[in-house]
Enzyme design. Structure first.
Site, PDB file in Angstrom:
ATOM      1  N   TYR A 174     -12.344  -1.919  -3.832  1.00 58.43           N
ATOM      2  CA  TYR A 174     -12.899  -2.126  -2.491  1.00 58.43           C
ATOM      3  C   TYR A 174     -14.434  -2.054  -2.473  1.00 58.43           C
ATOM      4  O   TYR A 174     -15.020  -1.786  -1.425  1.00 58.43           O
ATOM      5  CB  TYR A 174     -12.310  -1.108  -1.512  1.00 58.43           C
ATOM      6  N   GLU A 209      -9.539 -10.436  -7.760  1.00 53.82           N
ATOM      7  CA  GLU A 209      -8.564  -9.374  -7.477  1.00 53.82           C
ATOM      8  C   GLU A 209      -7.348  -9.454  -8.408  1.00 53.82           C
ATOM      9  O   GLU A 209      -6.821  -8.429  -8.831  1.00 53.82           O
ATOM     10  CB  GLU A 209      -8.130  -9.443  -6.014  1.00 53.82           C
ATOM     11  N   HIS A 250      -2.054  -5.521   1.444  1.00 49.27           N
ATOM     12  CA  HIS A 250      -3.342  -6.189   1.221  1.00 49.27           C
ATOM     13  C   HIS A 250      -3.065  -7.618   0.789  1.00 49.27           C
ATOM     14  O   HIS A 250      -2.085  -7.881   0.095  1.00 49.27           O
ATOM     15  CB  HIS A 250      -4.131  -5.484   0.099  1.00 49.27           C
ATOM     16  N   LYS A 298       0.830  -1.211   0.000  1.00 54.91           N
ATOM     17  CA  LYS A 298       0.000   0.000   0.000  1.00 54.91           C
ATOM     18  C   LYS A 298       0.869   1.268   0.000  1.00 54.91           C
ATOM     19  O   LYS A 298       2.076   1.203   0.289  1.00 54.91           O
ATOM     20  CB  LYS A 298      -0.942  -0.050   1.207  1.00 54.91           C
ATOM     21  N   ASN A 345      -2.071   0.009   6.855  1.00 52.96           N
ATOM     22  CA  ASN A 345      -1.527  -1.259   7.350  1.00 52.96           C
ATOM     23  C   ASN A 345      -0.621  -1.963   6.336  1.00 52.96           C
ATOM     24  O   ASN A 345      -0.486  -3.183   6.342  1.00 52.96           O
ATOM     25  CB  ASN A 345      -2.673  -2.166   7.821  1.00 52.96           C
TER      26      ASN A 345
END
Ligand code: GDP
Length: 141
Positions: free
Chosen positions: A49, A126, A115, A9, A112
């Site tokens: 998302y 995905e 993913h 990320k 965080n």
């Protein structure tokens, strides 16, 4: 053999942690069979998302995910989906077990660092969101 989508990320890319994160994934037995550095538009982040669109954090999450470049990867290995999530640690970086990617490089429940797909069906969807078949290289190459 299983495949899963992994994203580094924007927070972790900003921290110059791309190499360290890939090393942790490889050390865990996962093989990178596809990789690219991309920046998602706001609309692309919202598409990725979409399952979370009713959640209170959706807008903030999409803002974050489109705030800078990310590394998209396809990882391959036995039980790759569960293995990747084990190496990542739980969603909230502050609760992630020591030695996990999120404990090391994440700062919050949102920022965080990584993913990882959570099931075979989501992994397929995905992976297709980021990669064409000709961009993936299995063990046979
Ligand atoms: P994951 O599978 O561990 O990535 O977690 P989820 O699928 O539940 O959530 C997707 C992403 O949304 C997470 O990785 C976080 O970046 C973000 N997120 C999840 N829960 C929260 C939350 O309660 N607040 C905020 N701000 N972001 C969240």
């Amino acid at each position: 053999m299983e495949r899963t989508l992994s994203l580094i990320k924007p927070d972790a890319v900003r921290k110059n942690a791309i190499g360290a994160i890939i090393s942790m994934l490889e050390a865990g037995g996962l093989k990178v069979v596809g990789a690219k550095l991309v920046r998602l538009s706001r609309a692309q982040a919202e598409g990725f998302y979409a399952v979370h669109r009713e959640r209170p954090f959706f807008s903030s999450l999409c803002e974050f995910m489109s705030s800078g470049p990310i590394v998209a990867m396809v990882l391959e290995g036995e039980g790759a989906i569960a293995k990747n999530r084990e190496i990542m640690g739980v969603t909230d970086s502050k609760k992630a077990a020591p030695g996990t990617i999120r404990a090391r490089f994440g700062t919050s429940i949102e920022q965080n660092a990584v993913h990882g797909s959570d099931a075979p069906e989501t992994a397929r969807t995905e992976i297709a969101y980021f990669f064409a078949p000709y961009e993936l290289f299995g063990l046979g190459w």
